[in-house]
Design a protein around this motif. Structure first.
Motif, PDB file in Angstrom:
ATOM      1  N   ASP A  77      63.064   9.638  40.086  1.00 16.12           N
ATOM      2  CA  ASP A  77      62.296   9.107  39.009  1.00 16.12           C
ATOM      3  C   ASP A  77      61.996   7.011  40.042  1.00 16.12           C
ATOM      4  OD1 ASP A  77      61.798   9.979  37.120  1.00 16.12           O
ATOM      5  OD2 ASP A  77      63.425   9.186  35.861  1.00 16.12           O
ATOM      6  N   VAL A  78      63.356   6.698  40.498  1.00 18.51           N
ATOM      7  CA  VAL A  78      63.435   6.217  41.938  1.00 18.51           C
ATOM      8  C   VAL A  78      62.413   5.961  42.663  1.00 18.51           C
ATOM      9  CG1 VAL A  78      65.023   5.092  43.816  1.00 18.51           C
ATOM     10  CG2 VAL A  78      66.189   5.726  40.528  1.00 18.51           C
ATOM     11  N   VAL A  79      62.474   7.705  43.390  1.00 17.83           N
ATOM     12  CA  VAL A  79      61.642   7.460  44.082  1.00 17.83           C
ATOM     13  C   VAL A  79      60.340   7.645  44.298  1.00 17.83           C
ATOM     14  CG1 VAL A  79      60.416   9.345  45.438  1.00 17.83           C
ATOM     15  CG2 VAL A  79      62.945   9.200  45.802  1.00 17.83           C
ATOM     16  N   ALA A  80      59.503   7.698  42.678  1.00 15.78           N
ATOM     17  CA  ALA A  80      58.387   7.579  41.906  1.00 15.78           C
ATOM     18  C   ALA A  80      58.799   6.301  41.950  1.00 15.78           C
ATOM     19  CB  ALA A  80      57.945   8.794  40.726  1.00 15.78           C
ATOM     20  N   ALA A  81      59.057   5.985  41.092  1.00  9.34           N
ATOM     21  CA  ALA A  81      58.801   4.460  41.292  1.00  9.34           C
ATOM     22  C   ALA A  81      58.199   4.105  42.702  1.00  9.34           C
ATOM     23  CB  ALA A  81      60.127   3.361  40.286  1.00  9.34           C
ATOM     24  N   ALA A  82      59.566   4.050  43.048  1.00  6.76           N
ATOM     25  CA  ALA A  82      59.464   3.166  44.881  1.00  6.76           C
ATOM     26  C   ALA A  82      57.392   3.479  45.343  1.00  6.76           C
ATOM     27  CB  ALA A  82      59.622   3.526  45.879  1.00  6.76           C
ATOM     28  N   ALA A  83      57.432   4.807  44.854  1.00  4.22           N
ATOM     29  CA  ALA A  83      55.447   5.109  45.178  1.00  4.22           C
ATOM     30  C   ALA A  83      54.717   4.581  45.086  1.00  4.22           C
ATOM     31  CB  ALA A  83      55.797   7.066  45.740  1.00  4.22           C
ATOM     32  N   GLY A  84      55.205   3.924  43.027  1.00  7.44           N
ATOM     33  CA  GLY A  84      53.807   3.735  42.492  1.00  7.44           C
ATOM     34  C   GLY A  84      54.203   2.447  43.015  1.00  7.44           C
ATOM     35  N   VAL A  85      54.675   1.599  43.129  1.00  6.07           N
ATOM     36  CA  VAL A  85      54.856   0.156  43.901  1.00  6.07           C
ATOM     37  C   VAL A  85      54.277   0.311  45.175  1.00  6.07           C
ATOM     38  CG1 VAL A  85      56.661  -1.891  44.735  1.00  6.07           C
ATOM     39  CG2 VAL A  85      56.643  -0.990  42.936  1.00  6.07           C
ATOM     40  N   GLU A  86      54.677   0.980  46.266  1.00  4.14           N
ATOM     41  CA  GLU A  86      53.950   0.870  47.984  1.00  4.14           C
ATOM     42  C   GLU A  86      52.391   0.976  47.341  1.00  4.14           C
ATOM     43  OE1 GLU A  86      53.399   0.453  51.665  1.00  4.14           O
ATOM     44  OE2 GLU A  86      55.349  -0.383  49.763  1.00  4.14           O
ATOM     45  N   LEU A  87      52.376   1.880  46.331  1.00  5.77           N
ATOM     46  CA  LEU A  87      50.374   2.593  46.554  1.00  5.77           C
ATOM     47  C   LEU A  87      50.069   0.756  46.054  1.00  5.77           C
ATOM     48  CD1 LEU A  87      50.465   5.836  45.337  1.00  5.77           C
ATOM     49  CD2 LEU A  87      49.126   4.804  47.140  1.00  5.77           C
ATOM     50  N   THR A  88      50.469   0.245  45.139  1.00  6.45           N
ATOM     51  CA  THR A  88      49.708  -1.050  43.928  1.00  6.45           C
ATOM     52  C   THR A  88      49.711  -1.664  45.258  1.00  6.45           C
ATOM     53  OG1 THR A  88      51.055  -0.065  42.195  1.00  6.45           O
ATOM     54  CG2 THR A  88      50.302  -2.553  42.909  1.00  6.45           C
ATOM     55  N   HIS A  89      50.547  -2.099  46.422  1.00  7.49           N
ATOM     56  CA  HIS A  89      51.179  -2.796  47.293  1.00  7.49           C
ATOM     57  C   HIS A  89      49.418  -1.838  48.591  1.00  7.49           C
ATOM     58  CE1 HIS A  89      52.032  -5.842  50.813  1.00  7.49           C
ATOM     59  NE2 HIS A  89      52.287  -4.277  51.435  1.00  7.49           N
ATOM     60  N   LEU A  90      49.725  -1.250  48.452  1.00  3.17           N
ATOM     61  CA  LEU A  90      48.439  -0.518  49.681  1.00  3.17           C
ATOM     62  C   LEU A  90      47.468  -1.063  48.982  1.00  3.17           C
ATOM     63  CD1 LEU A  90      50.021   2.722  50.724  1.00  3.17           C
ATOM     64  CD2 LEU A  90      49.227   0.350  52.112  1.00  3.17           C
ATOM     65  N   ASP A 133      48.798   6.272  37.395  1.00  2.83           N
ATOM     66  CA  ASP A 133      49.455   7.770  37.395  1.00  2.83           C
ATOM     67  C   ASP A 133      50.979   8.245  37.563  1.00  2.83           C
ATOM     68  OD1 ASP A 133      48.708  10.774  36.364  1.00  2.83           O
ATOM     69  OD2 ASP A 133      48.274  10.758  38.153  1.00  2.83           O
ATOM     70  N   ILE A 134      51.128   7.324  38.847  1.00  2.00           N
ATOM     71  CA  ILE A 134      52.730   8.024  39.128  1.00  2.00           C
ATOM     72  C   ILE A 134      53.389   7.352  37.760  1.00  2.00           C
ATOM     73  CG2 ILE A 134      54.231   7.141  40.527  1.00  2.00           C
ATOM     74  CD1 ILE A 134      52.406   7.821  42.800  1.00  2.00           C
ATOM     75  N   ILE A 135      53.254   6.000  37.622  1.00  2.00           N
ATOM     76  CA  ILE A 135      54.140   4.996  36.817  1.00  2.00           C
ATOM     77  C   ILE A 135      53.586   5.956  35.523  1.00  2.00           C
ATOM     78  CG2 ILE A 135      54.537   2.899  35.776  1.00  2.00           C
ATOM     79  CD1 ILE A 135      54.971   3.155  38.747  1.00  2.00           C
ATOM     80  N   ALA A 136      52.845   6.420  34.731  1.00  2.00           N
ATOM     81  CA  ALA A 136      52.756   6.612  33.982  1.00  2.00           C
ATOM     82  C   ALA A 136      53.875   7.859  33.575  1.00  2.00           C
ATOM     83  CB  ALA A 136      51.256   7.718  33.431  1.00  2.00           C
ATOM     84  N   ASP A 137      54.373   9.199  34.737  1.00  2.00           N
ATOM     85  CA  ASP A 137      55.260  10.009  34.631  1.00  2.00           C
ATOM     86  C   ASP A 137      56.681   9.048  34.032  1.00  2.00           C
ATOM     87  OD1 ASP A 137      53.337  11.791  35.044  1.00  2.00           O
ATOM     88  OD2 ASP A 137      53.947  11.525  36.220  1.00  2.00           O
ATOM     89  N   LEU A 138      56.795   7.590  34.504  1.00  2.00           N
ATOM     90  CA  LEU A 138      58.609   7.401  33.924  1.00  2.00           C
ATOM     91  C   LEU A 138      58.431   6.824  32.367  1.00  2.00           C
ATOM     92  CD1 LEU A 138      58.363   5.466  37.580  1.00  2.00           C
ATOM     93  CD2 LEU A 138      59.847   7.713  36.679  1.00  2.00           C
ATOM     94  N   GLY A 139      57.120   7.131  32.271  1.00  2.00           N
ATOM     95  CA  GLY A 139      57.543   5.920  30.185  1.00  2.00           C
ATOM     96  C   GLY A 139      57.002   4.866  30.663  1.00  2.00           C
ATOM     97  N   PRO A 140      56.616   4.680  28.346  1.00  2.00           N
ATOM     98  CA  PRO A 140      56.354   3.496  28.299  1.00  2.00           C
ATOM     99  C   PRO A 140      56.545   1.757  28.866  1.00  2.00           C
ATOM    100  CG  PRO A 140      57.422   4.856  26.565  1.00  2.00           C
ATOM    101  CD  PRO A 140      57.547   6.004  27.785  1.00  2.00           C
ATOM    102  N   ALA A 141      58.133   1.981  29.062  1.00  2.00           N
ATOM    103  CA  ALA A 141      58.273   0.224  28.783  1.00  2.00           C
ATOM    104  C   ALA A 141      58.040   0.163  30.729  1.00  2.00           C
ATOM    105  CB  ALA A 141      59.935   0.775  29.153  1.00  2.00           C
ATOM    106  N   ALA A 142      58.307   1.235  31.242  1.00  2.00           N
ATOM    107  CA  ALA A 142      57.410   1.192  32.933  1.00  2.00           C
ATOM    108  C   ALA A 142      56.353   1.077  33.635  1.00  2.00           C
ATOM    109  CB  ALA A 142      58.025   2.747  34.261  1.00  2.00           C
TER     110      ALA A 142
END
Length: 334
Positions: A77-90, A133-142
């Protein structure tokens, strides 16, 4: 299609074991980015990965994983969140380059230069969608955090592209813009690391505040680098912000000067600096100016305040690395 793991900002406070875990985590983040941006249309896949493969320090995903080490450590989950943040930045970089009419990014042609503005905007939108899409897999709070981050990020970009409102202190306005356009995503990177690393709510709040202050310090340092760097030292042409008419903190400090000796510099800073000779003269006058020293002092102070947020945490390898990261951010040269 593969993507090599880019280098990260050095974190001298990290042990060999922690550094190895961060490197392994970054490799996992790269795999997620490549997998989630792959498309059946080869052109879309290529455009999606254009900036990702151009390099970059992966500062935000590295921060997500480093903060997770304050808790139970790096997990899927940490890896997925990190990827979601980096894609948002990109995604934001694709849009930035269109707004700035940039020709280079990370030492490579910008997406708008390689393709065109419409493609760059649409690919940026697509990457925002992939991140969500990635962040959605981590739950509504994310998902809620991602949406709130996106709102502040876009609001900051809009405000950054507009003049300071009449009657508003220009430097205070600029500081608030930095908190939105840069601080918020770094705060979210740290927040996700604490959340999905199993940290307590108190540590999550602490990490979020640390991240926002760190992000502002990061951008303030970028402002200094744009002026102080020499050609070829970074992937960005020195004085790019000046040429674009952006009033960063050193410029605002110089414009606030009451010294008659600053008349030439002030005239240049409010003029069109697209002529190379005028830009070179403005840089020549601004680099040794007290306005730069004051901006550098503020950058160091913001970095120090980021470190102070972590004071209540017990000593640990991760805490030492986060303190060292804040030092590295404010003292970096590129």
């Amino acid at each position: 299609m593969t993507s090599a793991t880019p280098g990260v900002i050095a974190v001298p406070g990290a042990s060999d074991a922690l550094s190895a875990r961060l490197a392994e985590g970054l490799e996992a983040v790269e795999r997620v980015i490549v997998e989630r941006t792959r498309h059946e249309d080869d052109f879309i896949t290529e455009a999606n990965l254009h900036l990702a493969q151009a390099g970059g320090k992966r500062f935000r995903p590295m921060l997500t994983m480093l903060v997770a080490e304050l808790g139970e450590g790096i997990n899927d989950d940490v890896v997925a969140a990190a990827a979601g943040v980096e894609l948002t930045h990109l995604a934001s970089l694709y849009h930035d380059d269109v707004m700035d009419e940039a020709e280079m990014r990370r030492g490579a042609p910008s997406a708008n230069a390689k393709y065109d503005n419409s493609t760059a905007i649409l690919v940026g939108d697509l990457l925002f969608g992939s991140a969500s899409d990635i962040i959605a897999d981590l739950g509504p709070a994310a998902v809620k955090i991602q949406a709130q981050t996106f709102i502040r990020l876009c609001a900051g970009q809009i405000r950054d592209d507009r003049p300071c409102p009449e009657g508003t202190d220009a430097r205070e306005y600029y500081r608030s813009v930095l908190a939105d356009k840069t601080g918020v995503l770094v705060a979210t990177a740290a927040r996700y690391g604490a959340m999905f690393g199993g940290c307590s709510p108190e540590v999550v709040a602490m990490a979020t505040e640390y991240g926002e202050r760190l992000g502002v310090a990061f951008q303030l340092a970028d402002d200094l680098i744009d002026i102080a760097s020499q050609s070829g030292e970074t992937g960005k042409t020195p004085g790019t912000d000046l040429r674009e008419g952006k009033r960063t903190l050193p410029v605002l400090n110089a414009l606030a000067s009451q010294d008659p000796a600053d008349a030439e510099l002030q005239r240049l800073l409010v003029s069109d600096l697209r002529e190379d000779a005028d830009l070179a003269r403005a840089l020549e006058l601004l680099r040794p100016h007290q306005a730069m020293a004051d901006a550098r002092q503020e950058t160091l102070a913001v970095g120090q305040r980021a470190k102070e947020v972590l004071a209540p945490l017990p000593d640990s390898d991760a805490k030492s690395a986060l303190l060292a990261l804040a030092e590295g951010v404010v003292h970096r040269a590129g």
